[in-house]
Design an enzyme around this catalytic site. Structure first.
Site, short mmCIF file in Angstrom:
data_model
loop_
_atom_site.label_atom_id
_atom_site.label_comp_id
_atom_site.label_asym_id
_atom_site.label_seq_id
_atom_site.Cartn_x
_atom_site.Cartn_y
_atom_site.Cartn_z
N ALA A 193 36.95 47.51 24.36
CA ALA A 193 35.55 47.59 25.33
C ALA A 193 35.29 46.17 25.28
O ALA A 193 35.66 45.32 24.22
CB ALA A 193 34.48 48.53 24.43
N ASP A 194 34.45 45.96 26.15
CA ASP A 194 33.86 44.48 26.34
C ASP A 194 32.37 44.62 27.06
O ASP A 194 32.06 45.49 27.75
CB ASP A 194 34.74 43.78 27.48
CG ASP A 194 34.21 42.18 27.23
OD1 ASP A 194 34.81 41.50 26.41
OD2 ASP A 194 33.75 41.88 28.39
N THR A 195 31.53 44.09 26.42
CA THR A 195 30.18 43.94 26.85
C THR A 195 29.42 42.43 27.33
O THR A 195 30.08 41.52 26.57
CB THR A 195 29.34 44.29 25.60
OG1 THR A 195 29.58 45.58 25.34
CG2 THR A 195 27.81 44.32 26.31
#
Length: 213
Positions: A90-92
């Site tokens: 995941a990346d935010t």
């Protein structure tokens, strides 16, 4: 349409974030979870939108984890680890008026980011990549949440930055910690702001025969 593979018996979380580890554990999926922290170039192209950014980076993290996983399984003789795993990455990012705000460089940078956000609405995007290690099949999705920050002073921004909490977080705040005191309201998924939208992740895992409920 993703195939529904048989025999998935392990999850691999490609993340160094303790928050994402806790969120994955909260699903109680009854599968062993390995944690890898692949080294990924997180530079982005100027033309990428915030949504494209999190999709591209989460996919890159998943692919890097797969390569790391294959290397480890070969070295340790555990071939099944490379064949029956589902990798989650995941990346935010935080976006303000189209500008992507990643993690601050230091306390000064964190305070400056916070002053940009104070009193305004911004968007939080998280991309999730789910990759089956045996065949390299990947599925990528993203989620957006709108966050409104309270108006606050530069002194408060500096004090919060000095706690150290913002230094490893996109947009320089953690909504699950002291950063919650700076937030007026959110529209959308809370866990997306923390860094891993659980409802979306659960939907993405179902085609692999992995169910949270």
């Amino acid at each position: 349409m993703l195939q529904n593979p048989i025999g998935i018996s392990r999850l691999v979380l490609a993340s160094s974030s303790p928050r994402r580890r806790e969120l994955v554990a909260s699903l109680d999926l009854s599968l062993p979870v390995s944690v890898l922290s692949p080294d990924v170039d997180e530079s982005v192209l100027p033309a990428w939108t915030p949504d494209e950014t999190v999709r591209q980076l989460s996919a890159a993290k998943a692919q890097a984890a797969l390569e790391l996983l294959k290397g480890r399984s070969g070295a340790e003789g555990d071939e099944l680890l490379a064949l029956d795993a589902v990798i989650i990455a995941a990346d935010t990012v935080v976006a303000l008026d189209g500008e992507v705000l990643g993690k601050p460089l230091d306390e000064k940078d964190a305070a400056a980011m916070l002053m940009k956000l104070q009193g305004k609405r911004h968007e939080v995007y998280t991309g999730i990549a789910v990759l089956q290690s045996g065949n390299g099949q990947m599925h990528v999705e993203s989620k957006k949440t709108i966050v409104t920050m309270k108006p606050f002073t530069e002194e408060k921004a500096r004090k919060y930055a000095a706690t150290g909490e913002p230094l490893d977080k996109a947009g320089a705040y953690g909504i699950q910690g002291l950063g919650a005191t700076l937030v007026e309201e959110i529209e959308g998924c809370y866990f997306n702001v923390v860094g891993l939208p659980l409802s979306l992740l659960a939907d993405m895992l179902e085609p692999y025969g992995i169910q949270a409920i």
